[in-house]
Write an enzyme that holds these catalytic residues in place. Structure first.
Site, PDB file in Angstrom:
ATOM      1  N   ALA A 170     -18.985   3.989 -15.563  1.00  0.00           N
ATOM      2  CA  ALA A 170     -19.066   4.069 -17.028  1.00  0.00           C
ATOM      3  C   ALA A 170     -18.706   5.474 -17.497  1.00  0.00           C
ATOM      4  O   ALA A 170     -18.029   5.641 -18.514  1.00  0.00           O
ATOM      5  CB  ALA A 170     -20.465   3.675 -17.496  1.00  0.00           C
ATOM      6  N   PHE A 188     -15.560  13.268 -19.482  1.00  0.00           N
ATOM      7  CA  PHE A 188     -16.055  13.244 -18.106  1.00  0.00           C
ATOM      8  C   PHE A 188     -14.893  13.327 -17.115  1.00  0.00           C
ATOM      9  O   PHE A 188     -14.960  14.061 -16.133  1.00  0.00           O
ATOM     10  CB  PHE A 188     -16.897  11.985 -17.862  1.00  0.00           C
ATOM     11  CG  PHE A 188     -17.484  11.909 -16.482  1.00  0.00           C
ATOM     12  CD1 PHE A 188     -18.542  12.716 -16.115  1.00  0.00           C
ATOM     13  CD2 PHE A 188     -16.984  11.023 -15.542  1.00  0.00           C
ATOM     14  CE1 PHE A 188     -19.095  12.645 -14.842  1.00  0.00           C
ATOM     15  CE2 PHE A 188     -17.520  10.938 -14.265  1.00  0.00           C
ATOM     16  CZ  PHE A 188     -18.583  11.760 -13.925  1.00  0.00           C
ATOM     17  N   GLU A 243     -22.760  16.053 -18.980  1.00  0.00           N
ATOM     18  CA  GLU A 243     -21.914  15.102 -19.721  1.00  0.00           C
ATOM     19  C   GLU A 243     -22.398  13.670 -19.535  1.00  0.00           C
ATOM     20  O   GLU A 243     -22.406  12.884 -20.484  1.00  0.00           O
ATOM     21  CB  GLU A 243     -20.457  15.229 -19.272  1.00  0.00           C
ATOM     22  CG  GLU A 243     -19.490  14.359 -20.056  1.00  0.00           C
ATOM     23  CD  GLU A 243     -19.386  14.778 -21.509  1.00  0.00           C
ATOM     24  OE1 GLU A 243     -19.530  13.889 -22.386  1.00  0.00           O
ATOM     25  OE2 GLU A 243     -19.154  15.972 -21.781  1.00  0.00           O
ATOM     26  N   LYS A 255     -27.271  13.196 -31.008  1.00  0.00           N
ATOM     27  CA  LYS A 255     -25.913  13.273 -30.459  1.00  0.00           C
ATOM     28  C   LYS A 255     -25.396  14.708 -30.476  1.00  0.00           C
ATOM     29  O   LYS A 255     -24.752  15.155 -29.523  1.00  0.00           O
ATOM     30  CB  LYS A 255     -24.977  12.356 -31.244  1.00  0.00           C
ATOM     31  CG  LYS A 255     -25.218  10.887 -30.985  1.00  0.00           C
ATOM     32  CD  LYS A 255     -24.217  10.051 -31.757  1.00  0.00           C
ATOM     33  CE  LYS A 255     -24.314   8.595 -31.377  1.00  0.00           C
ATOM     34  NZ  LYS A 255     -23.218   7.801 -31.950  1.00  0.00           N
ATOM     35  N   LEU A 287     -16.086  36.746 -10.384  1.00  0.00           N
ATOM     36  CA  LEU A 287     -14.719  37.246 -10.269  1.00  0.00           C
ATOM     37  C   LEU A 287     -14.633  38.727 -10.649  1.00  0.00           C
ATOM     38  O   LEU A 287     -13.751  39.436 -10.172  1.00  0.00           O
ATOM     39  CB  LEU A 287     -13.771  36.421 -11.139  1.00  0.00           C
ATOM     40  CG  LEU A 287     -13.544  34.978 -10.670  1.00  0.00           C
ATOM     41  CD1 LEU A 287     -12.714  34.213 -11.682  1.00  0.00           C
ATOM     42  CD2 LEU A 287     -12.879  34.961  -9.303  1.00  0.00           C
TER      43      LEU A 287
END
Length: 103
Positions: free
Chosen positions: A10, A17, A55, A80, A102
């Protein structure tokens, strides 16, 4: 395990995603090259893997809210938006960790 696979399937249907998984597939091998210590490797890998995890949770929140009602409601919108904000914070977290290693 079966439910987890259904959840991943899903999640794969969500463009965000899929993008995050593609980034993982690029970043994880890079982490192995860039990291100079085990701690750096763990931080780089963990920060990248955290983003698709968040996510998936965000998508679950959205699905649950949409299941309740598709009508606009202030609390539904807030839920949301907060899920989306969690994804953004995860991305910022990964970016800061990668920059720090880095540097």
């Amino acid at each position: 395990f079966g439910c987890s696979l259904k959840g991943l399937k899903a999640g794969w249907l969500q463009p965000a995603f899929r993008t995050e998984i593609i980034v993982c597939l690029i970043a994880l091998p890079m982490a192995c090259v860039v990291a100079q210590t085990g701690v750096e490797l763990a931080l780089l890998i963990g920060s990248v893997l955290l983003v698709p995890i968040i996510e998936l949770l965000n998508s679950a929140i959205e699905a649950a809210i949409d299941r309740i009602s598709l009508e606009h409601h202030e609390l539904s919108g807030r839920a949301k938006d907060m899920g989306s904000a969690a994804v953004l914070v995860g991305i910022i977290n990964a970016a800061v960790i990668w920059f720090a290693v880095l540097w």
